[in-house]
Design a protein around this motif. Structure first.
Motif, PDB file in Angstrom:
ATOM      1  N   PHE A 184      -4.961  15.777  -1.671  1.00  0.00           N
ATOM      2  CA  PHE A 184      -3.698  16.425  -1.104  1.00  0.00           C
ATOM      3  C   PHE A 184      -2.379  15.532  -0.792  1.00  0.00           C
ATOM      4  O   PHE A 184      -2.993  14.660  -0.369  1.00  0.00           O
ATOM      5  N   THR A 185      -1.420  15.724  -1.400  1.00  0.00           N
ATOM      6  CA  THR A 185      -0.133  14.770  -0.885  1.00  0.00           C
ATOM      7  C   THR A 185       0.386  15.272   0.558  1.00  0.00           C
ATOM      8  O   THR A 185       0.103  16.540   0.720  1.00  0.00           O
ATOM      9  N   ILE A 186       0.885  14.452   1.096  1.00  0.00           N
ATOM     10  CA  ILE A 186       1.682  14.853   2.621  1.00  0.00           C
ATOM     11  C   ILE A 186       3.013  15.695   2.279  1.00  0.00           C
ATOM     12  O   ILE A 186       3.598  15.297   1.503  1.00  0.00           O
ATOM     13  N   GLY A 187       2.571  16.950   2.778  1.00  0.00           N
ATOM     14  CA  GLY A 187       3.866  17.909   2.460  1.00  0.00           C
ATOM     15  C   GLY A 187       3.470  19.171   1.801  1.00  0.00           C
ATOM     16  O   GLY A 187       4.049  20.099   1.889  1.00  0.00           O
ATOM     17  N   PHE A 188       2.538  18.883   0.816  1.00  0.00           N
ATOM     18  CA  PHE A 188       2.071  20.137   0.158  1.00  0.00           C
ATOM     19  C   PHE A 188       1.687  21.363   1.123  1.00  0.00           C
ATOM     20  O   PHE A 188       2.184  22.590   0.798  1.00  0.00           O
ATOM     21  N   PHE A 189       0.850  21.182   2.137  1.00  0.00           N
ATOM     22  CA  PHE A 189       0.610  22.183   3.091  1.00  0.00           C
ATOM     23  C   PHE A 189       1.703  22.952   3.499  1.00  0.00           C
ATOM     24  O   PHE A 189       1.677  24.202   3.655  1.00  0.00           O
ATOM     25  N   THR A 190       2.749  22.296   4.215  1.00  0.00           N
ATOM     26  CA  THR A 190       3.898  23.005   4.601  1.00  0.00           C
ATOM     27  C   THR A 190       4.537  23.647   3.483  1.00  0.00           C
ATOM     28  O   THR A 190       5.267  24.819   3.751  1.00  0.00           O
ATOM     29  N   ILE A 216       0.662  -1.208  -0.123  1.00  0.00           N
ATOM     30  CA  ILE A 216      -0.004  -0.006  -0.087  1.00  0.00           C
ATOM     31  C   ILE A 216       0.916   1.188   0.039  1.00  0.00           C
ATOM     32  O   ILE A 216       1.710   1.501   0.827  1.00  0.00           O
ATOM     33  N   GLY A 217       0.886   2.204  -1.158  1.00  0.00           N
ATOM     34  CA  GLY A 217       1.543   3.295  -1.308  1.00  0.00           C
ATOM     35  C   GLY A 217       1.092   4.542  -0.321  1.00  0.00           C
ATOM     36  O   GLY A 217      -0.029   4.483  -0.028  1.00  0.00           O
ATOM     37  N   LEU A 218       1.922   5.293   0.216  1.00  0.00           N
ATOM     38  CA  LEU A 218       1.385   6.517   0.660  1.00  0.00           C
ATOM     39  C   LEU A 218       1.973   7.732  -0.057  1.00  0.00           C
ATOM     40  O   LEU A 218       3.147   7.831  -0.318  1.00  0.00           O
ATOM     41  N   PRO A 219       1.225   8.726  -0.261  1.00  0.00           N
ATOM     42  CA  PRO A 219       1.559  10.069  -1.209  1.00  0.00           C
ATOM     43  C   PRO A 219       2.501  10.748  -0.260  1.00  0.00           C
ATOM     44  O   PRO A 219       1.871  11.617   0.351  1.00  0.00           O
ATOM     45  N   GLY A 220       3.698  10.813  -0.456  1.00  0.00           N
ATOM     46  CA  GLY A 220       4.520  11.988   0.135  1.00  0.00           C
ATOM     47  C   GLY A 220       5.370  12.547  -1.083  1.00  0.00           C
ATOM     48  O   GLY A 220       6.201  12.076  -1.323  1.00  0.00           O
ATOM     49  N   THR A 221       4.788  13.701  -1.160  1.00  0.00           N
ATOM     50  CA  THR A 221       5.504  14.795  -2.100  1.00  0.00           C
ATOM     51  C   THR A 221       4.952  16.148  -1.895  1.00  0.00           C
ATOM     52  O   THR A 221       3.910  16.200  -1.742  1.00  0.00           O
ATOM     53  N   GLY A 226      11.804  21.290   3.458  1.00  0.00           N
ATOM     54  CA  GLY A 226      12.021  21.281   4.559  1.00  0.00           C
ATOM     55  C   GLY A 226      11.159  22.090   5.699  1.00  0.00           C
ATOM     56  O   GLY A 226      10.068  22.431   5.267  1.00  0.00           O
ATOM     57  N   GLY A 227      11.510  21.928   7.075  1.00  0.00           N
ATOM     58  CA  GLY A 227      10.646  22.608   8.048  1.00  0.00           C
ATOM     59  C   GLY A 227       9.864  21.585   8.651  1.00  0.00           C
ATOM     60  O   GLY A 227       9.537  20.610   8.264  1.00  0.00           O
ATOM     61  N   SER A 228       9.452  22.137   9.889  1.00  0.00           N
ATOM     62  CA  SER A 228       8.431  21.326  10.854  1.00  0.00           C
ATOM     63  C   SER A 228       7.116  21.156   9.970  1.00  0.00           C
ATOM     64  O   SER A 228       6.656  22.310   9.511  1.00  0.00           O
ATOM     65  N   PRO A 229       6.643  20.103   9.847  1.00  0.00           N
ATOM     66  CA  PRO A 229       5.531  19.828   8.994  1.00  0.00           C
ATOM     67  C   PRO A 229       4.165  20.812   9.591  1.00  0.00           C
ATOM     68  O   PRO A 229       3.944  20.995  10.839  1.00  0.00           O
ATOM     69  N   ALA A 230       3.415  21.489   8.704  1.00  0.00           N
ATOM     70  CA  ALA A 230       2.291  22.256   9.071  1.00  0.00           C
ATOM     71  C   ALA A 230       1.300  21.094   9.739  1.00  0.00           C
ATOM     72  O   ALA A 230       1.155  20.103   9.406  1.00  0.00           O
ATOM     73  N   PRO A 231       0.357  21.695  10.581  1.00  0.00           N
ATOM     74  CA  PRO A 231      -0.514  20.690  11.269  1.00  0.00           C
ATOM     75  C   PRO A 231      -1.376  19.812  10.199  1.00  0.00           C
ATOM     76  O   PRO A 231      -1.752  18.798  10.579  1.00  0.00           O
ATOM     77  N   ALA A 232      -1.986  20.401   9.180  1.00  0.00           N
ATOM     78  CA  ALA A 232      -2.766  19.784   8.109  1.00  0.00           C
ATOM     79  C   ALA A 232      -1.679  18.598   7.511  1.00  0.00           C
ATOM     80  O   ALA A 232      -2.636  17.680   7.298  1.00  0.00           O
ATOM     81  N   ASP A 233      -0.598  18.742   7.435  1.00  0.00           N
ATOM     82  CA  ASP A 233       0.391  17.648   6.830  1.00  0.00           C
ATOM     83  C   ASP A 233       0.464  16.658   7.753  1.00  0.00           C
ATOM     84  O   ASP A 233       0.524  15.430   7.825  1.00  0.00           O
TER      85      ASP A 233
END
Ligand code: F6P
Length: 329
Positions: A142-148, A127-132, A263-270
């Motif tokens: 939304f992919t994980i990282g986009f919001f940040t 099972i893939g996870l969208p991390g980009t 980079g950076g600390s992820p935003a809450p939405a991520d």
């Protein structure tokens, strides 16, 4: 069940939060997680994350405090070897050797393409996870990282606008997005930019200069243009030059934000999306699912076949383009 987790391709803020959720969901349900280091390359080299005591099965405390940490503690890589049949065969052999029942690869298009190929020769579940940061995958809103990434870009553009305002300048700000203009478009709307250049929309230098002349005539003294790196005219530096030659009425500068956005600390939405999808990926493999990517579409957690996710890049939302034209005034 023994579950492998790896991060591959460009890192994105939220990868650690996702690992934390995967490990805690698995441990809570009596299953095991092993973190594979350096993506598929590390898998081929049999590199695993080790706990302080030297063991490799991750426990509750292995992932303490990870929600707020950017990058990936597992490290990532782009793996050329996995693009060959020999590399795929070797990856399947190693997964079998270590007794993995399931693999959760996290990343973008290349990562999911590798997952699809691996699934053809390995009999475990994937099972893939969208991390980009790019938000260019089908199968999730939304992919994980986009919001940040957008937050980082907006903060930078806000600062640049101060200088643009003080000096009556135009800035061309380049953001990442090889095939997709989503970061650029979201940044433009949120930061109040006047112009956006994205790969999905072709616009000539002359058309843009006409727009800039109108902006000047309307009384504006500073302009922000957000350029996606994959724009068909080139990046920010190339576009600045093209527009200068076509008669841009504004004195201009360029800023390339590039990898800063990863980079950076992820935003809450991520962090929230990463936690939801990590949990959902584990419960999905426990239900017997495979060959799919976990995502969230219109608030619902979804599984989409890997083939569909990578078939083509996600199309930019044209409604947002229309919105930008209106709110840019
Ligand atoms: O993660 C995707 C991405 O952010 C693209 O937008 C960009 O072109 C690429 O990564 C660059 O990554 P690297 O320099 O690590 O190859």
């Amino acid at each position: 069940m023994r579950i492998g987790f790896l991060c591959s391709g460009g890192d994105s803020p939220g990868m650690n939060a996702c690992l934390r959720s995967v490990v805690r969901t698995a441990v809570t349900s009596g299953n095991e997680v092993i973190g594979i280091k350096h993506g598929y390359e590390g898998l081929l080299n049999e590199e695993f994350h080790t706990n302080i005591d030297g063991t490799i099965i991750m426990g509750m405390r292995s992932v303490s405090g990870l929600s707020k940490i950017g990058g990936t503690i597992l490290h990532s890589s782009r793996c050329k070897r996995l693009e060959t049949p020999e590399g795929i065969e070797l990856a399947a052999k190693i997964l079998k050797k270590y007794g993995f029942d399931a693999l959760l690869p996290m990343g973008g298009n290349g990562t999911l393409t590798g997952a699809l190929e691996l699934g053809k020769v390995w009999d475990g579940q994937i099972i893939g996870l969208p991390g980009t940061i790019d938000n260019d995958l089908q199968g999730t809103d939304f992919t994980i990282g986009f919001f940040t990434a957008v937050q980082t870009a907006v903060e930078a553009v806000d600062k640049l606008r101060d200088t643009a305002g003080s000096h009556d300048l135009m800035f061309f700000v380049e953001v990442m997005g090889r095939h997709c203009g989503d970061i650029a478009l979201a940044t433009a709307i949120a930061s109040g930019a006047e112009i956006v250049c994205i790969p999905e929309v072709e616009e000539s230098a002359e058309t843009l200069v006409q727009a800039l002349i109108k902006i000047k005539e309307s009384g504006k003294t500073s302009v922000m243009a957000i350029v996606a790196e994959g724009d068909e005219k080139g990046g920010a530096i190339a576009i600045q030059q093209l527009l200068k030659e076509a008669g841009n009425p504004f004195d201009s500068r360029t800023v390339v934000l590039g990898h800063t956005l990863r980079g950076g600390s992820p935003a809450p939405a991520d962090r929230i999306l990463a936690s939801e999808l990590g949990n959902f990926a584990v419960t999905s493999v426990l239900r017997g699912e495979t060959g799919k990517m976990a995502g969230r579409i219109k608030g619902e957690l979804t599984l989409t076949p890997l083939e569909t996710c990578i078939a083509q890049h996600r199309k930019v939302d044209t409604e947002k383009l229309r919105l930008l034209q209106i709110v840019a005034g």
